[in-house]
Design an enzyme around this catalytic site. Structure first.
Site, PDB file in Angstrom:
ATOM      1  N   ASP A 137       0.856  -1.194   0.000  1.00 22.09           N
ATOM      2  CA  ASP A 137       0.000   0.000   0.000  1.00 22.09           C
ATOM      3  C   ASP A 137       0.896   1.249   0.000  1.00 22.09           C
TER       4      ASP A 137
ATOM      5  N   ILE B  59       2.137   1.198  -6.700  1.00 16.92           N
ATOM      6  CA  ILE B  59       1.968   0.304  -7.852  1.00 16.92           C
ATOM      7  C   ILE B  59       2.250   1.011  -9.182  1.00 16.92           C
TER       8      ILE B  59
ATOM      9  N   LEU C  33      -6.687  -4.543  -4.828  1.00 15.23           N
ATOM     10  CA  LEU C  33      -7.693  -3.545  -4.425  1.00 15.23           C
ATOM     11  C   LEU C  33      -7.185  -2.115  -4.513  1.00 15.23           C
TER      12      LEU C  33
ATOM     13  N   ALA D 286      -6.428   1.424  -5.338  1.00 16.24           N
ATOM     14  CA  ALA D 286      -7.043   2.292  -6.349  1.00 16.24           C
ATOM     15  C   ALA D 286      -7.271   3.670  -5.757  1.00 16.24           C
TER      16      ALA D 286
ATOM     17  N   SER E 240     -10.346   5.844  -5.311  1.00 15.86           N
ATOM     18  CA  SER E 240     -11.698   5.267  -5.257  1.00 15.86           C
ATOM     19  C   SER E 240     -12.840   6.272  -5.142  1.00 15.86           C
TER      20      SER E 240
ATOM     21  N   THR F 217     -15.808  -2.477  -9.677  1.00 17.42           N
ATOM     22  CA  THR F 217     -16.997  -1.790  -9.173  1.00 17.42           C
ATOM     23  C   THR F 217     -18.180  -1.929 -10.125  1.00 17.42           C
ATOM     24  N   ASP F 218     -19.384  -1.793  -9.579  1.00 21.03           N
ATOM     25  CA  ASP F 218     -20.580  -1.804 -10.438  1.00 21.03           C
ATOM     26  C   ASP F 218     -20.690  -0.535 -11.281  1.00 21.03           C
ATOM     27  N   GLU F 219     -19.895   0.509 -10.933  1.00 20.36           N
ATOM     28  CA  GLU F 219     -20.013   1.784 -11.652  1.00 20.36           C
ATOM     29  C   GLU F 219     -19.584   1.665 -13.117  1.00 20.36           C
TER      30      GLU F 219
ATOM     31  N   TYR G  28     -13.430   8.207 -12.603  1.00 18.83           N
ATOM     32  CA  TYR G  28     -13.193   7.022 -11.748  1.00 18.83           C
ATOM     33  C   TYR G  28     -13.702   5.753 -12.426  1.00 18.83           C
TER      34      TYR G  28
ATOM     35  N   LYS H  24     -11.696   2.465 -13.926  1.00 22.46           N
ATOM     36  CA  LYS H  24     -11.913   1.085 -13.467  1.00 22.46           C
ATOM     37  C   LYS H  24     -12.333   0.208 -14.655  1.00 22.46           C
TER      38      LYS H  24
ATOM     39  N   ASN I 101     -21.980  -0.462  -3.666  1.00 23.71           N
ATOM     40  CA  ASN I 101     -21.468   0.421  -2.600  1.00 23.71           C
ATOM     41  C   ASN I 101     -21.279  -0.323  -1.279  1.00 23.71           C
TER      42      ASN I 101
HETATM   43  P1  NAD Z   1      -9.878   3.201  -0.422  1.00 19.98           P
HETATM   44  O1  NAD Z   1      -9.722   4.486  -1.151  1.00 19.98           O
HETATM   45  O2  NAD Z   1     -10.442   3.207   0.947  1.00 19.98           O
HETATM   46  O3  NAD Z   1      -8.460   2.463  -0.326  1.00 19.98           O
HETATM   47  C1  NAD Z   1      -7.576   2.416  -1.419  1.00 19.98           C
HETATM   48  C2  NAD Z   1      -6.217   1.968  -0.889  1.00 19.98           C
HETATM   49  O4  NAD Z   1      -5.317   1.892  -2.010  1.00 19.98           O
HETATM   50  C3  NAD Z   1      -5.594   2.939   0.133  1.00 19.98           C
HETATM   51  O5  NAD Z   1      -5.076   2.226   1.226  1.00 19.98           O
HETATM   52  C4  NAD Z   1      -4.491   3.623  -0.659  1.00 19.98           C
HETATM   53  O6  NAD Z   1      -3.396   4.029   0.149  1.00 19.98           O
HETATM   54  C5  NAD Z   1      -4.091   2.527  -1.636  1.00 19.98           C
HETATM   55  N1  NAD Z   1      -3.484   3.087  -2.860  1.00 19.98           N
HETATM   56  C6  NAD Z   1      -3.962   4.112  -3.609  1.00 19.98           C
HETATM   57  N2  NAD Z   1      -3.108   4.362  -4.614  1.00 19.98           N
HETATM   58  C7  NAD Z   1      -2.091   3.470  -4.511  1.00 19.98           C
HETATM   59  C8  NAD Z   1      -0.917   3.229  -5.263  1.00 19.98           C
HETATM   60  N3  NAD Z   1      -0.608   3.973  -6.337  1.00 19.98           N
HETATM   61  N4  NAD Z   1      -0.105   2.204  -4.889  1.00 19.98           N
HETATM   62  C9  NAD Z   1      -0.411   1.456  -3.812  1.00 19.98           C
HETATM   63  N5  NAD Z   1      -1.487   1.652  -3.027  1.00 19.98           N
HETATM   64  C10 NAD Z   1      -2.321   2.654  -3.390  1.00 19.98           C
HETATM   65  O7  NAD Z   1     -10.714   2.267  -1.398  1.00 19.98           O
HETATM   66  P2  NAD Z   1     -11.841   1.181  -1.067  1.00 19.98           P
HETATM   67  O8  NAD Z   1     -13.134   1.860  -0.959  1.00 19.98           O
HETATM   68  O9  NAD Z   1     -11.350   0.293  -0.003  1.00 19.98           O
HETATM   69  O10 NAD Z   1     -11.832   0.382  -2.457  1.00 19.98           O
HETATM   70  C11 NAD Z   1     -10.919  -0.691  -2.669  1.00 19.98           C
HETATM   71  C12 NAD Z   1     -11.171  -1.276  -4.046  1.00 19.98           C
HETATM   72  O11 NAD Z   1     -12.519  -1.724  -4.157  1.00 19.98           O
HETATM   73  C13 NAD Z   1     -10.978  -0.264  -5.178  1.00 19.98           C
HETATM   74  O12 NAD Z   1     -10.367  -0.919  -6.259  1.00 19.98           O
HETATM   75  C14 NAD Z   1     -12.388   0.174  -5.534  1.00 19.98           C
HETATM   76  O13 NAD Z   1     -12.475   0.549  -6.885  1.00 19.98           O
HETATM   77  C15 NAD Z   1     -13.154  -1.110  -5.262  1.00 19.98           C
HETATM   78  N6  NAD Z   1     -14.570  -0.944  -4.878  1.00 19.98           N
HETATM   79  C16 NAD Z   1     -14.925  -0.099  -3.847  1.00 19.98           C
HETATM   80  C17 NAD Z   1     -16.264  -0.012  -3.455  1.00 19.98           C
HETATM   81  C18 NAD Z   1     -16.706   0.871  -2.313  1.00 19.98           C
HETATM   82  O14 NAD Z   1     -17.912   1.024  -2.090  1.00 19.98           O
HETATM   83  N7  NAD Z   1     -15.812   1.467  -1.551  1.00 19.98           N
HETATM   84  C19 NAD Z   1     -17.234  -0.783  -4.117  1.00 19.98           C
HETATM   85  C20 NAD Z   1     -16.830  -1.617  -5.167  1.00 19.98           C
HETATM   86  C21 NAD Z   1     -15.497  -1.697  -5.538  1.00 19.98           C
HETATM   87  O1  DAU Z   2     -20.863   1.547  -6.456  1.00 18.99           O
HETATM   88  C1  DAU Z   2     -19.581   1.288  -5.993  1.00 18.99           C
HETATM   89  C2  DAU Z   2     -18.837   2.582  -5.745  1.00 18.99           C
HETATM   90  O2  DAU Z   2     -19.420   3.168  -4.579  1.00 18.99           O
HETATM   91  C3  DAU Z   2     -17.347   2.408  -5.557  1.00 18.99           C
HETATM   92  O3  DAU Z   2     -16.787   1.901  -6.740  1.00 18.99           O
HETATM   93  C4  DAU Z   2     -16.685   3.732  -5.186  1.00 18.99           C
HETATM   94  O4  DAU Z   2     -15.308   3.512  -4.907  1.00 18.99           O
HETATM   95  C5  DAU Z   2     -17.355   4.273  -3.942  1.00 18.99           C
HETATM   96  O5  DAU Z   2     -16.819   5.539  -3.622  1.00 18.99           O
HETATM   97  C6  DAU Z   2     -18.868   4.393  -4.165  1.00 18.99           C
HETATM   98  O6  DAU Z   2     -19.169   5.431  -5.125  1.00 18.99           O
HETATM   99  P1  DAU Z   2     -20.382   6.463  -4.908  1.00 18.99           P
HETATM  100  O7  DAU Z   2     -20.102   7.667  -5.697  1.00 18.99           O
HETATM  101  O8  DAU Z   2     -21.694   5.782  -5.103  1.00 18.99           O
HETATM  102  O9  DAU Z   2     -20.202   6.725  -3.303  1.00 18.99           O
HETATM  103  P2  DAU Z   2     -20.286   8.077  -2.452  1.00 18.99           P
HETATM  104  O10 DAU Z   2     -20.291   7.659  -1.015  1.00 18.99           O
HETATM  105  O11 DAU Z   2     -19.315   9.093  -2.894  1.00 18.99           O
HETATM  106  O12 DAU Z   2     -21.749   8.618  -2.801  1.00 18.99           O
HETATM  107  C7  DAU Z   2     -22.911   7.831  -2.563  1.00 18.99           C
HETATM  108  C8  DAU Z   2     -24.101   8.638  -3.072  1.00 18.99           C
HETATM  109  O13 DAU Z   2     -24.274   9.781  -2.221  1.00 18.99           O
HETATM  110  C9  DAU Z   2     -23.923   9.189  -4.474  1.00 18.99           C
HETATM  111  O14 DAU Z   2     -25.178   9.179  -5.129  1.00 18.99           O
HETATM  112  C10 DAU Z   2     -23.459  10.631  -4.246  1.00 18.99           C
HETATM  113  C11 DAU Z   2     -24.150  11.006  -2.959  1.00 18.99           C
HETATM  114  N1  DAU Z   2     -23.427  11.963  -2.080  1.00 18.99           N
HETATM  115  C12 DAU Z   2     -22.119  11.712  -1.787  1.00 18.99           C
HETATM  116  C13 DAU Z   2     -21.407  12.569  -0.976  1.00 18.99           C
HETATM  117  C14 DAU Z   2     -19.951  12.316  -0.682  1.00 18.99           C
HETATM  118  C15 DAU Z   2     -24.093  13.057  -1.546  1.00 18.99           C
HETATM  119  O15 DAU Z   2     -25.306  13.255  -1.792  1.00 18.99           O
HETATM  120  N2  DAU Z   2     -23.382  13.899  -0.726  1.00 18.99           N
HETATM  121  C16 DAU Z   2     -22.066  13.727  -0.429  1.00 18.99           C
HETATM  122  O16 DAU Z   2     -21.477  14.580   0.293  1.00 18.99           O
END
Ligand code: NAD
Ligand code: DAU
Length: 350
Positions: A34, A61, A82, A84, A86, A131-133, A156, A160, A185
């Site tokens: 990381d 990476i 993982l 990224a 994000s 991600t589903d996005e 983003y 992905k 999410n």
């Molecule tokens: P996060 O942002 O919390 O964590 C990302 C991690 O990657 C951090 O620890 C960061 O330091 C590390 N990182 C970033 N850039 C790097 C680099 N260049 N080299 C090495 N490490 C690096 O993300 P998350 O929410 O835990 O998501 C993890 C994975 O799951 C991502 O690939 C994201 O696309 C995917 N994902 C997230 C969600 C969600 O809801 N959070 C849903 C579906 C998929």
């Molecule tokens: O669907 C999977 C994805 O979910 C992951 O791939 C992403 O890494 C993760 O960040 C997440 O993306 P979203 O954009 O859906 O998550 P976020 O929490 O940023 O926002 C959730 C919803 O809430 C979205 O419709 C935007 C809205 N939002 C978000 C923030 C930060 C607000 O209304 N207010 C806010 O301040």
């Protein structure tokens, strides 16, 4: 003894995956790579960081030579990728770091795996977490299937989607053994408070406005993070080579109804009068290119691997709120410094 590289293990989902693998598989060496960006936090892993089967490596990476040397040193049998950038809003203000880490970083890992494994793929696996996005945005009905065409809208999701295509290309061209999952999410402990749920918990606790984009009508499908980690374990061990599996919570909420539910829970937990926290809701300018609705059909992983979410949302959100209230120091630590500056800029004109 197998050695598995988990990238991004200090982040939100990665830390839950690292913990699960380190505790469940003492016969595996788990190497967590990381870069510790703003989103990476070793506090997330302090309960397991002295275990003999766990090693942390700080590194980027995006540095292909470094990644190659790491593969030489540890001779990884598998990769769970993982790491990224994000956060969608950050990708709108700074797309380049998403292109670098999510696309170039992924290709560096693919190249290193290919170089290290040559054509000897027996027992090897490159697992890409996506991600589903990538599927874009749904109308009021329908679901994302594994066969749904890609249609990403944010930098983003486009980055992905690119990485997913490249992972599949390395499978089809070089026979690299891969598997991909596309998840909805996640929510739960250790999520950085730029994302909706921890941001709202933080702001409600501190009596600050809860920013809701547009009218709050966008819909997301929420999954408790530990259920995602369990799915990742199953897919890593039992998923079929070259396949994609969708993972989702069957748990759709409009943002506004989710926040109202969260406000009710927070009122109870903070001993506030009913309706007190929801007064903080503030509608702000919508996110550019804001996807209306995500909803996953996870029949394939349910039928083939027997996975289903274990937690109802009401239970999951209560566990999540309890965790953040109990770990106020964690929230304060990550909410200070650079994050404060980002936050001021992000919401300045909304
Ligand atoms: P996060 O942002 O919390 O964590 C990302 C991690 O990657 C951090 O620890 C960061 O330091 C590390 N990182 C970033 N850039 C790097 C680099 N260049 N080299 C090495 N490490 C690096 O993300 P998350 O929410 O835990 O998501 C993890 C994975 O799951 C991502 O690939 C994201 O696309 C995917 N994902 C997230 C969600 C969600 O809801 N959070 C849903 C579906 C998929
Ligand atoms: O669907 C999977 C994805 O979910 C992951 O791939 C992403 O890494 C993760 O960040 C997440 O993306 P979203 O954009 O859906 O998550 P976020 O929490 O940023 O926002 C959730 C919803 O809430 C979205 O419709 C935007 C809205 N939002 C978000 C923030 C930060 C607000 O209304 N207010 C806010 O301040």
């Amino acid at each position: 003894m197998k050695t598995i590289l988990i990238t991004g293990g200090a982040g939100f989902i990665g830390s839950h995956v690292v913990r699960l693998f380190v505790n469940k598989y003492p016969e595996y060496n788990i190497v967590n790579l990381d870069a510790l960006t703003y989103a990476g936090n070793l506090e997330n892993l302090k309960d397991i960081d002295t275990k003999p089967n766990y090693t942390f490596v700080k590194g980027d990476i995006n540095d292909g030579i470094f990644v190659n040397n790491l593969f030489d040193k540890y001779q990884f049998d598998g990769v769970i990728h993982l790491a990224a950038e994000s956060h969608v809003d950050r990708s709108i203000s700074d797309p380049m770091s998403f292109i670098m880490t999510n696309i170039v970083g992924t290709v560096n890992l693919l190249n290193s795996a290919r170089n290290a494994w040559k054509e000897n793929f027996e027992g090897r696996r490159f697992y890409h977490i996506s991600t589903d996005e990538v599927y874009g945005s749904l109308g009021k009905t329908g679901f994302f299937y594994e066969t749904t065409s890609y249609d990403p809208h944010s930098p983003y999701s486009a980055s992905k989607a690119s990485s997913d295509h490249l992972v599949r290309a390395y499978h089809d061209t070089y026979k690299l053994p891969i598997v991909i999952t596309n998840c909805s999410n996640n929510y739960g402990p250790n999520q950085f408070p730029e994302k909706l749920i921890p941001l709202a918990i933080h702001n409600i606790t501190n009596n600050k406005p809860i920013p809701i984009y547009g009218k709050g009508e966008n819909i997301r499908d929420w999954l408790y993070v530990e259920d995602h980690a369990i799915a990742i374990d199953l897919v890593y061990h039992k998923g079929k080579d070259g396949e994609t599996y969708n993972i989702g919570g069957h748990n759709e909420w409009t943002n506004i109804s989710l926040i109202l539910q969260l406000c009710k829970t927070m009122d109870i937990k903070l001993g506030r009068a009913p309706g007190e926290s929801e007064k903080l809701i503030t509608f702000v300018t919508d996110r550019a290119g804001h996807d209306l609705r995500y909803a996953i059909d996870s029949t394939k992983i349910q039928n083939e691997l027997g996975w289903a979410p274990s937690l109802q949302f009401e239970e999951g959100i209560e566990k999540t709120v309890d965790w953040y209230l109990k770990h106020a120091d964690w929230l304060e630590n990550v909410s200070s410094g650079a994050y404060e500056k980002y936050y001021e800029k992000q919401y300045a004109n909304r």
